[in-house]
Structure formats: C-alpha cells, structure tokens
Enzyme design. Sequence first.
Site, PDB file in Angstrom:
ATOM      1  N   CYS A 198      -5.129  -2.984   3.286  1.00 47.47           N
ATOM      2  CA  CYS A 198      -4.812  -2.917   4.640  1.00 47.47           C
ATOM      3  C   CYS A 198      -6.093  -2.827   5.662  1.00 47.47           C
ATOM      4  O   CYS A 198      -6.368  -3.842   6.089  1.00 47.47           O
ATOM      5  CB  CYS A 198      -4.090  -1.580   4.590  1.00 47.47           C
TER       6      CYS A 198
ATOM      7  N   LYS B 173      -9.732   2.206  -2.129  1.00 52.14           N
ATOM      8  CA  LYS B 173      -9.937   1.471  -0.693  1.00 52.14           C
ATOM      9  C   LYS B 173     -11.243   2.138  -0.081  1.00 52.14           C
ATOM     10  O   LYS B 173     -11.530   3.292   0.013  1.00 52.14           O
ATOM     11  CB  LYS B 173      -8.714   1.963   0.294  1.00 52.14           C
TER      12      LYS B 173
ATOM     13  N   GLU C 193       0.803  -1.131  -0.014  1.00 51.68           N
ATOM     14  CA  GLU C 193       0.143   0.096   0.030  1.00 51.68           C
ATOM     15  C   GLU C 193       0.793   1.255  -0.030  1.00 51.68           C
ATOM     16  O   GLU C 193       1.903   1.170   0.884  1.00 51.68           O
ATOM     17  CB  GLU C 193      -0.831  -0.191   1.165  1.00 51.68           C
TER      18      GLU C 193
END
Length: 266
Positions: free
Chosen positions: A153, A118, A47
């Site tokens: 994440c 995300k 990321e």
Amino acid sequence: MLRVVGTVRASLIQINVDPQEPVAERRARAAALVQEQAGSDLVVLPELWHVGAFAFESFAAAAEPLDGPTARAMSDAARDAGVWLHAGSIVEKALDGALCNTSLVFSPSGELARTYRKIHRFGFDKGEAVLMTAGTEPVTAPLPDTTLGLATCYDLRFPELFRALVDAGAQTFVIPAGWPAKRRAHWTLLARARAVENQSYVLACGTAGTHAGVEQAGHSVVFDPWGETLAEAGPGEEVLTVDLDPARVAKVREEFPALKDRVLGR
Ligand SMILES: NC(=O)CCC(=O)C(=O)O
C-alpha cells in the site's frame, strides 16, 4: 482461459471488507476464493483484509502470530489449491509484543516461504504509523518463473523501495493494499509509474467495500513492464486473472536499457 506455455497466471482477489462480517467468516470466504483459483500459479489478497487497513481500533484485538488462524487457513488454502499465495497482510503480533503489518507468502506446499513487514506505515501522527512497528528490509520471493518484489500500500509512494527490490532481482511487484477511493487516481498513477520506471510487472491488489468510514478504491490493476494495463477491476469484490510473460521483463529491459543508465544511488 487458454494458457500460453511459459506464462505465469496470476489471480488478484479484491475481497470485500465489511465490518459487519465476522473475521472467521471472511477468513473462510478468502480461503474458498483462493481454492477457486486452482490452476493459477500465483494468487494475491489485499492488505489487512481480515480486519481492514483503516480499522485501527481493532488492530490489537485482531493481532495474530505467524502461526495463528489466518496464517493456518492461508497455508491450507495454498496447499489445497496448489498455488503460490501472497496472502496479503495480517496484523502480526511479534514475539516481543510489537504489532507489524506483515505480508505472508506461501508456497504451493503450504510452507510460509516469505514474510515482509511493511516499511512505510501510513497515518503520519496516528493510526498505523503509531500502532505498528515498521519493517526495515526489502524482501523478494523467487518463484519458478519470476521473482516477486514485495511492497504494501503506502510503500507505493516510495520509489526507492522499488529500486532496491529491482536491484535484489525483482521482476514482478506484488502490492496488496487498502487504498481509499478518494485517492484512487494516485493508486493507479503510482502503480503504473513503478511498472514503467522499473520495467517490471505490477500486481496491485486493492480492497473492496467501506470499513471504518473509509470507502476503499478497489480498482486492482495489473501493469506490464512497459506500463500497459493488462487488467483492471471495478470498485466491488472481484477476481482479476491475467497471464504474465516473464520473458517480457528481460525483453523490455534489453530493448530500452534505462535501468543501466542509473547514476545516483547505485
Ligand atoms: N493502507 C495504506 O497504506 C493507505 C495508503 C494511502 O492511503 C495513500 O498512500 O494514499
């Protein structure tokens, strides 16, 4: 490493993010590392590796469009290596000026095949949660021998996203991350849980080093659909390479059909 016919060779590049290293140098280093994985089918980066997942103050300056220098370098690297490349994520500057934590998936021809913004932004009342605009849609990426489910994440803490990805056909979750060392136990536990409960492979690619005062966990890890550990990195810069057996997903799901017993949320 000898390759069993029908397997998917995946390489996870746990790159070191050092704020003293100019972005252009890390970008070139990442591209070279990708090219060194020629022979793999899929290569993964972490990321926000170009700026650092906790370098909130640098997000605006590091923001790029989807045809910016990082995307171009990764497209070229995917093509030169002849690999599917999940290039981790970038700080995307969207057309409306919003910043998004956007993952980029390139085909072996260098085409930008998928993007994923995300959905779950980390930081509660600061950092990414304030600076970034959230994605809204789960994204899968069909490769020749397996379908990827994309998460980033903090998304790892939300099992409902992974159920949605399984329902969309995902068999292999790819999770680039900038996960802190102080919560490494959660990283490994949650990644394994997602593999077991969804009977899917998990490719969890962490970051090495310390940036913005946050020591990164590293410890990239690959779990198979039964939750067995296929490979795990240490804390430093490292490349993990494992051969996945796509047929194992169907076998596990057939022999232990728990996913078919779901009652809620179907
Ligand atoms: N970059 C992130 O999303 C960090 C997530 C994290 O630190 C956690 O879930 O714990």
